[in-house]
Design an enzyme around this catalytic site. Structure first.
Site, PDB file in Angstrom:
ATOM      1  N   CYS A 142     -42.488  39.280 -35.015  1.00 49.59           N
ATOM      2  CA  CYS A 142     -41.268  39.837 -34.427  1.00 49.59           C
ATOM      3  C   CYS A 142     -41.307  39.713 -32.909  1.00 49.59           C
ATOM      4  O   CYS A 142     -41.868  40.567 -32.219  1.00 49.59           O
ATOM      5  CB  CYS A 142     -41.092  41.296 -34.843  1.00 49.59           C
ATOM      6  N   CYS A 145     -39.581  42.425 -30.887  1.00 48.44           N
ATOM      7  CA  CYS A 145     -40.335  43.687 -30.832  1.00 48.44           C
ATOM      8  C   CYS A 145     -41.508  43.595 -29.871  1.00 48.44           C
ATOM      9  O   CYS A 145     -41.793  44.513 -29.119  1.00 48.44           O
ATOM     10  CB  CYS A 145     -40.887  44.039 -32.214  1.00 48.44           C
ATOM     11  N   ASP A 146     -42.233  42.491 -29.927  1.00 51.38           N
ATOM     12  CA  ASP A 146     -43.528  42.414 -29.232  1.00 51.38           C
ATOM     13  C   ASP A 146     -43.523  41.536 -27.992  1.00 51.38           C
ATOM     14  O   ASP A 146     -44.433  41.619 -27.165  1.00 51.38           O
ATOM     15  CB  ASP A 146     -44.595  41.854 -30.194  1.00 51.38           C
TER      16      ASP A 146
HETATM   17  P1  FAD Z   1     -38.797  48.910 -43.984  1.00 50.01           P
HETATM   18  O1  FAD Z   1     -39.405  49.324 -42.706  1.00 50.01           O
HETATM   19  O2  FAD Z   1     -38.956  47.507 -44.422  1.00 50.01           O
HETATM   20  O3  FAD Z   1     -39.366  49.897 -45.106  1.00 50.01           O
HETATM   21  C1  FAD Z   1     -39.028  49.789 -46.451  1.00 50.01           C
HETATM   22  C2  FAD Z   1     -40.036  50.550 -47.286  1.00 50.01           C
HETATM   23  O4  FAD Z   1     -39.580  50.628 -48.623  1.00 50.01           O
HETATM   24  C3  FAD Z   1     -41.429  49.931 -47.328  1.00 50.01           C
HETATM   25  O5  FAD Z   1     -42.417  50.903 -47.099  1.00 50.01           O
HETATM   26  C4  FAD Z   1     -41.545  49.397 -48.751  1.00 50.01           C
HETATM   27  O6  FAD Z   1     -42.877  49.445 -49.222  1.00 50.01           O
HETATM   28  C5  FAD Z   1     -40.655  50.403 -49.505  1.00 50.01           C
HETATM   29  N1  FAD Z   1     -40.183  49.841 -50.763  1.00 50.01           N
HETATM   30  C6  FAD Z   1     -39.814  48.556 -51.022  1.00 50.01           C
HETATM   31  N2  FAD Z   1     -39.491  48.408 -52.317  1.00 50.01           N
HETATM   32  C7  FAD Z   1     -39.644  49.637 -52.887  1.00 50.01           C
HETATM   33  C8  FAD Z   1     -39.498  50.126 -54.217  1.00 50.01           C
HETATM   34  N3  FAD Z   1     -39.108  49.303 -55.224  1.00 50.01           N
HETATM   35  N4  FAD Z   1     -39.776  51.430 -54.465  1.00 50.01           N
HETATM   36  C9  FAD Z   1     -40.161  52.250 -53.462  1.00 50.01           C
HETATM   37  N5  FAD Z   1     -40.338  51.838 -52.184  1.00 50.01           N
HETATM   38  C10 FAD Z   1     -40.086  50.550 -51.909  1.00 50.01           C
HETATM   39  N6  FAD Z   1     -38.308  47.122 -34.828  1.00 50.01           N
HETATM   40  C11 FAD Z   1     -38.088  47.793 -33.665  1.00 50.01           C
HETATM   41  O7  FAD Z   1     -37.026  48.377 -33.488  1.00 50.01           O
HETATM   42  N7  FAD Z   1     -39.061  47.860 -32.705  1.00 50.01           N
HETATM   43  C12 FAD Z   1     -40.281  47.272 -32.851  1.00 50.01           C
HETATM   44  O8  FAD Z   1     -41.124  47.322 -31.943  1.00 50.01           O
HETATM   45  C13 FAD Z   1     -40.541  46.573 -34.067  1.00 50.01           C
HETATM   46  N8  FAD Z   1     -41.729  45.978 -34.295  1.00 50.01           N
HETATM   47  C14 FAD Z   1     -41.953  45.293 -35.464  1.00 50.01           C
HETATM   48  C15 FAD Z   1     -43.178  44.673 -35.663  1.00 50.01           C
HETATM   49  C16 FAD Z   1     -43.426  43.985 -36.833  1.00 50.01           C
HETATM   50  C17 FAD Z   1     -44.775  43.319 -37.024  1.00 50.01           C
HETATM   51  C18 FAD Z   1     -42.411  43.903 -37.844  1.00 50.01           C
HETATM   52  C19 FAD Z   1     -42.679  43.162 -39.146  1.00 50.01           C
HETATM   53  C20 FAD Z   1     -41.189  44.513 -37.654  1.00 50.01           C
HETATM   54  C21 FAD Z   1     -40.943  45.205 -36.450  1.00 50.01           C
HETATM   55  N9  FAD Z   1     -39.714  45.817 -36.208  1.00 50.01           N
HETATM   56  C22 FAD Z   1     -39.497  46.514 -35.042  1.00 50.01           C
HETATM   57  C23 FAD Z   1     -38.630  45.755 -37.192  1.00 50.01           C
HETATM   58  C24 FAD Z   1     -38.587  47.076 -37.964  1.00 50.01           C
HETATM   59  O9  FAD Z   1     -39.871  47.357 -38.436  1.00 50.01           O
HETATM   60  C25 FAD Z   1     -37.608  46.984 -39.135  1.00 50.01           C
HETATM   61  O10 FAD Z   1     -36.345  46.599 -38.673  1.00 50.01           O
HETATM   62  C26 FAD Z   1     -37.482  48.343 -39.823  1.00 50.01           C
HETATM   63  O11 FAD Z   1     -38.738  48.813 -40.209  1.00 50.01           O
HETATM   64  C27 FAD Z   1     -36.584  48.255 -41.046  1.00 50.01           C
HETATM   65  O12 FAD Z   1     -36.554  49.507 -41.610  1.00 50.01           O
HETATM   66  P2  FAD Z   1     -36.101  49.760 -43.123  1.00 50.01           P
HETATM   67  O13 FAD Z   1     -36.052  51.240 -43.250  1.00 50.01           O
HETATM   68  O14 FAD Z   1     -34.905  48.994 -43.436  1.00 50.01           O
HETATM   69  O15 FAD Z   1     -37.240  49.184 -44.058  1.00 50.01           O
END
Ligand code: FAD
Ligand code: NDP
Length: 321
Positions: A142, A145-146
């Protein structure tokens, strides 16, 4: 028959927890299924895989991803969310109350008047040599992000991919790196014309066509070089590198909802414009699972808030509680 939950939240990233905080504070006693390494990611979501988060408002000194997610989890519980560390493996949305099945007890239906899907997406990476040693020590998935972290300033940076993400990330990184290399496996970019032009016109970006990264190396603390292989000729070359960013796409965690909810060709859930409503009334989707454009913690949290408010309105309108 078990009790019917007003709101069940599937997933536990910023979208899921924001939905939980809002629906808990609305007195809806939500149940959250946070997953157990679902989609290869720990409960808490993608931010548990990163170090510093510097762009989430309210933390001027920055905060680590795991700590931010711990705090969200505590806040969800504080207002009355019940959290189950279980992965949902099957759903039946054919009639209300909806039926949801956890891996822990696949034969017993969890019943819900509304469901908020916040299962996120998983960034794709490649198993190159040195990946495990330098992940988060110069290797990232990302750039937005980084990329602005001090370790990436004035050093050669490599981005892998040829789509819109790769072009966007290379353009962004070109402000920080001494030189930015876009490593693409073919001789033609997949990105939209406008994104391609931005890259091709940028004197700080060089495209390494027909190429792949086969290895990353360093001093143990951070990455220092990569080995680039020309796929056409087979020739390999070691280059200094201060950062390596994968931008080869994401996989939305939507296998469970195939043939049940509307998805686009990449498997992202389709929601109505300016809404988190899916094609099934009472089922809402928030966060990266329905967003391939912004993919940030704050945008995920924003749509989690929308989903909770829409679920609350739906419950009020249908009289189901
Ligand atoms: P996610 O964070 O993807 O979480 C979804 C969760 O649901 C996971 O824990 C998964 O295991 C769970 N899940 C999936 N399927 C199921 C199921 N069937 N049953 C139960 N649970 C399930 N964004 C920023 O704003 N700032 C940053 O600095 C930043 N740094 C990042 C660094 C990295 C390395 C990455 C990969 C991403 C980064 N992001 C950052 C992006 C940010 O992490 C995502 O946009 C955000 O986390 C998305 O949130 P979400 O709630 O949609 O889902
Ligand atoms: P894409 O699937 O569009 O592109 C992925 C890129 O990674 C492709 O160039 C692909 O190569 C390459 N790739 C995939 N797997 C590998 C591999 N194993 N080894 C090496 N290279 C690999 O993903 P994006 O994340 O770029 O975009 C996803 C969607 O989001 C698109 O619809 C895009 O338009 C959209 N988007 C829009 C943005 C915007 O409008 N600002 C910003 C970011 C994304 P190949 O081309 O050879 O298949």
């Amino acid at each position: 028959m078990s009790a019917i939950h007003s709101v069940v939240i599937i997933g536990s990233g910023p979208a899921g927890h924001t939905a939980a905080i809002y629906s808990a504070r609305a007195g809806l006693s939500p149940a959250m299924y946070e997953g157990f390494m679902a989609g290869g990611v720990a409960a808490g979501g993608q931010l548990t895989t990163t170090t510093e988060v510097e762009n989430f408002p309210g933390f001027p000194e920055g905060i680590t991803g795991p700590e931010l997610m711990d705090r969200m989890r505590t806040q969800s519980q504080k207002y009355g969310t019940t959290i189950f560390t279980e992965t949902i493996e099957r759903v039946d949305f054919s009639q209300r109350p909806f039926k949801i099945y956890s891996q822990n007890d696949p034969d017993t239906a969890i019943l819900a008047h509304t469901v908020i899907i916040a299962t996120g997406a998983t960034a794709k990476t490649l198993p190159i040599g040195g990946f495990q040693d330098y992940w988060q020590k110069g290797i990232s998935a990302c750039a937005v992000c980084d990329g602005s972290l001090p370790i990436f300033k004035n050093v050669p940076l490599f981005v892998v991919g040829g789509g819109d993400s790769a072009c966007e990330e290379a353009t962004y990184l070109s402000k920080f790196g001494s030189r930015t290399y876009l490593v693409h496996r073919r001789d033609k970019l997949r990105a939209s014309q406008i994104m391609q032009e931005r890259v091709l016109k940028n004197p700080r970006i060089e495209i390494l066509w027909n190429s792949e990264i086969v290895e990353a190396a360093g001093d143990g603390r951070k990455i220092g070089s990569v080995v680039v292989r020309n796929i056409a000729s087979g020739e390999t070359r070691k280059q200094d590198a201060g950062g390596l960013f994968f931008a080869i796409g994401h996989k939305p965690n939507t296998d469970v909802f195939k043939n049940i909810l509307s998805m686009d060709e990449d498997g992202y859930l389709i929601t109505k414009p300016n809404s988190t409503a899916t094609n099934i009334e009472g089922v809402f989707a928030a966060g990266d699972v329905q967003d391939k454009k912004y993919r940030q913690a704050i945008t995920a949290a924003g749509s989690g808030c929308m989903a909770a408010l829409e679920a609350e309105r739906f419950l009020a309108a249908t009289g189901a509680h």
